[in-house]
Design a protein around this motif. Structure first.
Motif, PDB file in Angstrom:
ATOM      1  N   LEU A 175       3.127   7.541  33.839  1.00 38.42           N
ATOM      2  CA  LEU A 175       3.942   8.690  33.602  1.00 38.42           C
ATOM      3  C   LEU A 175       2.916   9.909  33.100  1.00 38.42           C
ATOM      4  N   VAL A 176       1.667   9.712  33.296  1.00 36.86           N
ATOM      5  CA  VAL A 176       0.635  10.672  32.911  1.00 36.86           C
ATOM      6  C   VAL A 176      -0.514  10.962  34.080  1.00 36.86           C
ATOM      7  N   ALA A 177      -1.276  11.797  34.316  1.00 34.18           N
ATOM      8  CA  ALA A 177      -2.413  12.041  35.080  1.00 34.18           C
ATOM      9  C   ALA A 177      -3.499  11.277  34.708  1.00 34.18           C
ATOM     10  N   ALA A 178      -3.852  10.966  33.443  1.00 38.18           N
ATOM     11  CA  ALA A 178      -5.269  10.084  33.032  1.00 38.18           C
ATOM     12  C   ALA A 178      -4.817   8.565  33.590  1.00 38.18           C
ATOM     13  N   GLU A 179      -5.760   7.955  33.822  1.00 43.20           N
ATOM     14  CA  GLU A 179      -5.727   6.510  33.848  1.00 43.20           C
ATOM     15  C   GLU A 179      -5.663   5.826  32.657  1.00 43.20           C
ATOM     16  N   ARG A 180      -4.785   5.345  32.216  1.00 43.76           N
ATOM     17  CA  ARG A 180      -4.542   4.654  31.017  1.00 43.76           C
ATOM     18  C   ARG A 180      -5.112   3.095  30.734  1.00 43.76           C
ATOM     19  N   ASN A 181      -4.929   2.469  31.877  1.00 41.07           N
ATOM     20  CA  ASN A 181      -5.199   1.107  32.125  1.00 41.07           C
ATOM     21  C   ASN A 181      -6.731   0.825  31.665  1.00 41.07           C
ATOM     22  N   GLY A 182      -7.009   0.130  30.633  1.00 42.64           N
ATOM     23  CA  GLY A 182      -8.251   0.006  29.838  1.00 42.64           C
ATOM     24  C   GLY A 182      -9.028  -1.093  30.972  1.00 42.64           C
ATOM     25  N   ALA A 183      -8.376  -2.108  31.427  1.00 42.43           N
ATOM     26  CA  ALA A 183      -9.334  -2.837  32.471  1.00 42.43           C
ATOM     27  C   ALA A 183      -9.606  -2.054  33.474  1.00 42.43           C
ATOM     28  N   LYS A 184      -8.975  -1.306  34.048  1.00 39.92           N
ATOM     29  CA  LYS A 184      -9.405  -0.403  35.180  1.00 39.92           C
ATOM     30  C   LYS A 184     -10.698   0.383  35.100  1.00 39.92           C
ATOM     31  N   ILE A 185     -10.714   1.290  33.824  1.00 47.89           N
ATOM     32  CA  ILE A 185     -11.627   2.058  33.562  1.00 47.89           C
ATOM     33  C   ILE A 185     -13.150   1.275  32.857  1.00 47.89           C
ATOM     34  N   LEU A 186     -12.710   0.409  32.213  1.00 43.48           N
ATOM     35  CA  LEU A 186     -13.810  -0.332  31.526  1.00 43.48           C
ATOM     36  C   LEU A 186     -15.211  -0.627  32.305  1.00 43.48           C
ATOM     37  N   PRO A 187     -15.040  -1.076  33.558  1.00 42.79           N
ATOM     38  CA  PRO A 187     -16.352  -1.446  34.660  1.00 42.79           C
ATOM     39  C   PRO A 187     -17.047  -0.021  34.602  1.00 42.79           C
ATOM     40  N   THR A 188     -16.420   1.059  34.768  1.00 44.13           N
ATOM     41  CA  THR A 188     -16.962   2.235  35.028  1.00 44.13           C
ATOM     42  C   THR A 188     -17.932   2.476  33.659  1.00 44.13           C
ATOM     43  N   LEU A 189     -17.269   2.616  32.320  1.00 42.29           N
ATOM     44  CA  LEU A 189     -17.908   2.930  31.099  1.00 42.29           C
ATOM     45  C   LEU A 189     -18.936   1.807  30.975  1.00 42.29           C
ATOM     46  N   LEU A 190     -18.749   0.589  31.287  1.00 43.48           N
ATOM     47  CA  LEU A 190     -20.008  -0.074  31.124  1.00 43.48           C
ATOM     48  C   LEU A 190     -21.158   0.121  31.886  1.00 43.48           C
ATOM     49  N   ALA A 191     -20.881   0.527  33.114  1.00 46.17           N
ATOM     50  CA  ALA A 191     -21.983   1.163  34.140  1.00 46.17           C
ATOM     51  C   ALA A 191     -22.620   2.389  33.574  1.00 46.17           C
ATOM     52  N   THR A 192     -21.802   3.291  32.972  1.00 46.67           N
ATOM     53  CA  THR A 192     -22.235   4.549  32.719  1.00 46.67           C
ATOM     54  C   THR A 192     -23.158   4.539  31.433  1.00 46.67           C
ATOM     55  N   HIS A 193     -22.675   3.677  30.383  1.00 47.54           N
ATOM     56  CA  HIS A 193     -23.284   3.673  29.316  1.00 47.54           C
ATOM     57  C   HIS A 193     -24.363   2.635  29.009  1.00 47.54           C
ATOM     58  N   GLN A 194     -24.651   1.838  29.817  1.00 45.44           N
ATOM     59  CA  GLN A 194     -25.678   0.579  29.705  1.00 45.44           C
ATOM     60  C   GLN A 194     -27.053   1.300  29.754  1.00 45.44           C
ATOM     61  N   PRO A 195     -27.917   0.564  28.718  1.00 42.76           N
ATOM     62  CA  PRO A 195     -27.603  -0.697  28.309  1.00 42.76           C
ATOM     63  C   PRO A 195     -26.886  -0.534  26.905  1.00 42.76           C
ATOM     64  N   LEU A 196     -26.157  -1.587  26.566  1.00 37.69           N
ATOM     65  CA  LEU A 196     -25.136  -1.590  25.468  1.00 37.69           C
ATOM     66  C   LEU A 196     -25.472  -2.730  24.713  1.00 37.69           C
ATOM     67  N   ASP A 197     -25.801  -2.479  23.420  1.00 38.72           N
ATOM     68  CA  ASP A 197     -25.884  -3.476  22.400  1.00 38.72           C
ATOM     69  C   ASP A 197     -24.551  -4.176  21.762  1.00 38.72           C
ATOM     70  N   VAL A 198     -23.595  -3.160  21.425  1.00 44.52           N
ATOM     71  CA  VAL A 198     -22.418  -3.657  21.054  1.00 44.52           C
ATOM     72  C   VAL A 198     -21.295  -2.790  21.687  1.00 44.52           C
ATOM     73  N   LEU A 199     -20.055  -3.703  21.872  1.00 43.84           N
ATOM     74  CA  LEU A 199     -18.875  -3.159  22.527  1.00 43.84           C
ATOM     75  C   LEU A 199     -17.940  -3.329  21.543  1.00 43.84           C
TER      76      LEU A 199
END
Length: 212
Positions: free
Chosen positions: A59-83
């Motif tokens: 119903l919206v323009a943005a991707e709201r499915n967390g499982a679809k966007i999380l891999p991109t965020l993990l790659a973008t912000h690595q290295p991560l100490d805590v999620l």
């Protein structure tokens, strides 16, 4: 410098139930927690209104499915100490997650699996994970939110047990937001500024424990 990724929905974005806009920058819980953790810790706020754990919302323009966007965020912000993951509220909509905490638990499991098994850059490790059970819903007379979430006020009481189960199975830390904050009766699901700040302050020690 330590890096913390705060992955969530409108509660992390800082939705103000009184105005429908966004809380002041310094009232949003990732900013509150980051300031108290100190200059050697960076807390990245990745909140989006309506985000689910792993369910589509067409119903919206943005991707709201967390499982679809999380891999991109993990790659973008690595290295991560805590999620830090605080999701599940929007899974209780009948048109997305099915309206039950059971589906929310399944989606949360998927997010943890993604974070623990993601192919991080060579030399980087998977972050430690803190799962935050969303606060309980409350009754509201706001018509749209009453239609969206009114059926799930009692169901939201089960967030703690569901998130605890996932944390125990996957070796994550867990915190129950309902212990320190209450949702606003203005819409039944969001936090006013006082409660948003309170949540940020309460999450400082659980995050610090994982960083140490």
């Amino acid at each position: 410098m330590k890096t913390v990724l705060a992955f969530g929905d409108s509660l992390t974005w800082g939705y103000d139930p009184e105005t429908g806009l966004r809380h002041d920058f310094f009232s949003r819980w990732p900013i509150v927690a980051g300031r108290k953790l100190g200059h050697d810790v960076r807390v990245i706020g990745e909140g989006l209104n309506g985000r689910t754990t792993a369910f589509d919302d067409h119903l919206v323009a943005a991707e709201r499915n967390g499982a679809k966007i999380l891999p991109t965020l993990l790659a973008t912000h690595q290295p991560l100490d805590v999620l830090v993951i605080m999701l599940g509220t929007n899974d209780l909509k009948r048109d997305t997650g099915g309206g039950r905490v059971f589906e929310s638990r399944q989606g949360l499991e998927r997010l943890v699996e993604i974070a623990q098994c993601f192919p991080y850059q060579r030399g980087y490790q998977a972050p430690k994970i803190l799962l935050v059970a969303p606060p309980h819903f409350c009754q509201t007379t706001e018509p749209d939110f009453a239609l969206l979430f009114g059926h799930a006020v009692e169901e939201s009481q089960h967030f703690r047990s569901a998130v605890t189960k996932v944390a125990e199975e996957y070796g994550c830390a867990m915190f129950d937001a309902a212990e320190v904050c209450e949702t606003s009766p203005m819409d039944g699901v969001h936090l006013d500024a006082e409660n948003t700040i309170r949540l940020g302050e309460a999450l400082v020690e659980p995050i610090r424990a994982l960083l140490d």
